[in-house]
Design an enzyme around this catalytic site. Structure first.
Site, short mmCIF file in Angstrom:
data_model
loop_
_atom_site.label_atom_id
_atom_site.label_comp_id
_atom_site.label_asym_id
_atom_site.label_seq_id
_atom_site.Cartn_x
_atom_site.Cartn_y
_atom_site.Cartn_z
N HIS A 126 15.63 -1.86 -8.74
CA HIS A 126 13.96 -1.99 -7.94
C HIS A 126 13.52 -0.65 -9.83
O HIS A 126 13.27 0.27 -8.46
CB HIS A 126 13.35 -2.27 -7.71
CG HIS A 126 13.74 -3.74 -7.32
ND1 HIS A 126 12.91 -4.65 -8.04
CD2 HIS A 126 14.49 -4.01 -6.25
CE1 HIS A 126 13.37 -5.76 -7.09
NE2 HIS A 126 14.93 -5.40 -6.40
N GLU A 169 10.69 0.15 -10.73
CA GLU A 169 9.38 0.28 -10.78
C GLU A 169 8.73 1.05 -9.21
O GLU A 169 7.93 1.29 -9.73
CB GLU A 169 8.55 -1.37 -10.91
CG GLU A 169 8.98 -2.43 -9.47
CD GLU A 169 10.16 -2.76 -9.33
OE1 GLU A 169 11.09 -2.33 -10.52
OE2 GLU A 169 10.34 -3.42 -8.97
N ASP A 203 0.79 -1.12 -0.13
CA ASP A 203 0.14 -0.67 -0.44
C ASP A 203 0.72 1.23 0.19
O ASP A 203 0.17 2.32 -0.53
CB ASP A 203 -0.79 -0.16 1.42
CG ASP A 203 -1.93 -0.87 0.78
OD1 ASP A 203 -2.38 -1.14 -0.44
OD2 ASP A 203 -2.89 -0.91 2.03
N GLU A 253 -6.64 -9.88 15.79
CA GLU A 253 -5.54 -9.29 15.81
C GLU A 253 -5.55 -7.26 15.59
O GLU A 253 -4.68 -6.84 16.39
CB GLU A 253 -4.64 -9.58 14.50
CG GLU A 253 -4.33 -10.59 14.09
CD GLU A 253 -4.45 -11.72 14.11
OE1 GLU A 253 -4.67 -12.72 12.98
OE2 GLU A 253 -6.07 -11.39 13.61
N CYS A 311 16.85 -6.58 -11.47
CA CYS A 311 17.51 -7.32 -10.15
C CYS A 311 17.95 -8.60 -10.16
O CYS A 311 19.29 -8.97 -11.28
CB CYS A 311 16.23 -7.43 -8.71
SG CYS A 311 17.58 -7.05 -7.64
N1 GLN Z 1 17.90 -13.15 -4.93
C1 GLN Z 1 19.36 -11.85 -5.75
C2 GLN Z 1 19.60 -11.61 -5.19
O1 GLN Z 1 19.27 -12.06 -3.89
C3 GLN Z 1 17.58 -10.29 -6.58
C4 GLN Z 1 17.62 -10.08 -5.68
C5 GLN Z 1 16.06 -9.14 -6.22
O2 GLN Z 1 15.40 -9.87 -7.71
N2 GLN Z 1 15.35 -8.57 -5.57
O3 GLN Z 1 20.46 -10.78 -5.47
#
Ligand code: GLN
Length: 539
Positions: free
Chosen positions: A513, A515, A71, A148, A378
């Site tokens: 990332h 995104e 969120d 909870e 990533c």
């Molecule tokens: N598993 C990979 C790492 O830990 C990539 C992680 C991911 O894509 N957020 O580096």
């Protein structure tokens, strides 16, 4: 003096409390108020970082490296303010704080109890999350009636009493189911949900009634009668075509004006232009762009929430309707990968663990050879490096030590493993030593003239990370003059942040990332570029 809006949900989960909170906050931000947003989550995990995306949806990462509820992604996208560690509080965090204080003897011998110790801690964290804003929006996770949530609801009840008149508003989002056979909208579940709230001392001020259709005055009257909520404060929260229409749908009913009156706040001019312009832009998008997302959490759309939003944003910016096909990477084989020919672009998102890795490698290879636009994120960048090492450099068993700890060519590895791969010691950013997650926003410098540079139109960027493994600098030399370019480096630690291909229309993969920072209004440079290239491919 901060005013507070508490948002609760009733009847069923997934009604869109996050979007409702973000939309209301946006209307106040667009009137020039300083707003804040916070999510209180009743589960015991300290944060959602350890939760499977298939159970709880994506883990959203903030600039300051907090692993939070998805969120918070909506909050950032709708309101354009940065969330922090304090913006997401779980029951686990509250209990952990209280137990730590108890161990330090801070409760001076008293019996530590839910009331007042847990509830006091929650109130403290709410005030901290409000960051001295004019209006703080506080969303309580879960559904009224859950065991909870009780301490959280009790805390907001007490807090509103302490705040006094006109400084708090309770908004309750509830469901009005529609029964097809009798052609009726049913109010009973809402009556029960509000009854539940009232039994713990909370009288909602505003009801947002979620349903397929707007509710008429007669129905509002009935709901008001049974819930003790003023008839003028029963609003529709109809299913919207796009979540970004919700602020305007709320505005049309003047929910914000009702709240201003309740708060006894002077109205400021509302500038709705960003949302109305956006809506008309979306309305003009007719042609589609087809993107394949090769993932492993494909059974729950929420697992890739920010990714979906970022693709949607950049499609709209490029005048297109996004058409995403999720493909389970475990099912991709040497022959089935050819179906990717039908796609305009291929995206390999982040992920953990070795399930489905080989399918992703096949997809990256297919994109490279067939010149289909490719965006790797990533894990998607690590896949690119592995694929290139295996199939172009002919290092047959190249891999990440995450998937094969004995690989002969660990092109991706934990930083502490690098030195073993060549018997040399590598100097790296100590702070980023592996074993723990690299989290949050970090500076990166781009290679002049690269695709990355052209996309961002600047050299210095800052992006959010969440991973443990890195490109192995000890083996970087193997890639010299190979056609794979490392076009982004972390400013401090000489860690490789972006790779791209020399002879390809658009192939770029990043260790961070993008995104998480895409917005509906401006998208994100990498997504915008990726979608533009995907559209070109189709022509
Ligand atoms: N598993 C990979 C790492 O830990 C990539 C992680 C991911 O894509 N957020 O580096």
């Amino acid at each position: 003096m901060t005013r507070y809006v508490f948002i609760t949900g009733g009847v069923v989960s997934s009604l869109g409390k996050g979007i409702a909170a973000a939309s209301l906050a946006s209307l106040f931000k667009l009137r020039g108020f300083k707003v804040s947003l916070q999510k209180l989550d009743p589960y015991i995990n300290l944060d959602p970082g350890t939760m499977s995306p298939i159970q709880h949806g994506e883990v959203f990462v903030t600039d300051d490296g907090a692993e939070t509820d998805l969120d918070l992604g909506h909050y950032e996208r709708f309101v354009g303010i940065k969330m922090t560690q304090d913006s997401n509080v779980t029951a686990g965090r509250v209990y952990s704080n209280v137990i730590n204080k108890e161990r330090k003897g801070e409760y001076l011998g008293s019996t530590v109890q839910v009331i007042p110790h847990i509830t006091d801690e929650i109130k403290k964290l709410i005030i901290r999350g409000a960051k001295n804003s004019d209006i703080a929006f506080v969303e309580i996770g879960g559904t009224v009636g859950d065991i909870e949530s009780l301490p959280f609801l009790e805390s907001i009840r007490q807090f509103s009493l302490e705040l006094g008149n006109s400084r708090s508003i309770f908004v309750h989002l509830t469901l009005l189911p529609y029964i097809d056979v009798t052609n009726e909208i049913k109010t009973k579940p809402t009556q029960h949900s509000v009854k539940e709230l009232r039994s713990i001392g909370i009288q909602p001020d505003i009801l947002l009634c979620r349903g397929k259709n707007p509710i008429n005055q007669k129905l509002k009257k009935k709901i008001a009668l049974f819930t003790n909520v003023s008839e003028n404060a029963v609003f529709s929260a109809v299913d919207a075509k796009s979540i970004y229409d919700v602020p305007m749908l709320f505005r049309e009913q003047k929910i914000d004006e009702y709240m201003l009156k309740k708060f006894k706040l002077k109205s400021k001019r509302l500038n709705l232009k960003p949302w109305s312009t956006y809506k008309s832009k979306v309305g003009k998008c007719k042609k589609t762009v087809k993107i394949a997302v090769i993932g492993k959490y494909v059974d729950l759309a929420d697992s890739y929430k920010s990714l979906n939003e970022a693709l949607y944003h950049s499609a709209v910016i490029n005048n297109r309707v996004i058409d995403i096909t999720y493909l389970d990477s475990e099912k991709i084989t040497k022959s089935s990968v050819k179906k990717l020919k039908l796609m305009d672009g291929i995206l390999v998102p982040g992920g953990f663990g070795n399930r489905g890795i080989e399918g992703k490698v096949l997809a990256a290879q297919y994109a490279r050879i067939n010149k289909i636009p490719y965006l790797g994120i990533c894990l998607g960048m690590q896949i690119s490096v592995i694929e290139f090492a295996r199939n172009v450099l002919k290092l047959k068993n190249a891999n990440s030590t995450e998937f094969n700890s004995n690989t002969k060519h660990p092109v991706i590895a934990l930083v502490e493993e690098w030195k073993d791969s060549l018997g040399k010691k590598i100097i790296s950013d100590k702070k980023n030593m592996g074993g723990t997650m690299r989290l949050g926003a970090q500076d990166c410098t781009l290679l002049k003239g690269s695709l990355a540079h052209k996309s961002y139109k600047k050299i210095a960027i800052n992006e959010r990370h969440r991973h443990r493994y890195e490109v192995n600098n000890a083996l970087l030399k193997l890639f010299d003059n190979s056609g794979l370019i490392f076009s982004g480096e972390s400013k401090k630690g000489n860690l490789m942040e972006i790779v791209e291909l020399k002879d390809h229309p658009w192939y770029l993969a990043c260790q961070f990332h993008p995104e998480f920072t895409s917005s509906p209004i401006s998208g994100h440079p990498l997504f915008n570029g990726f979608i533009a290239a995907s559209i070109k491919k189709r022509k």
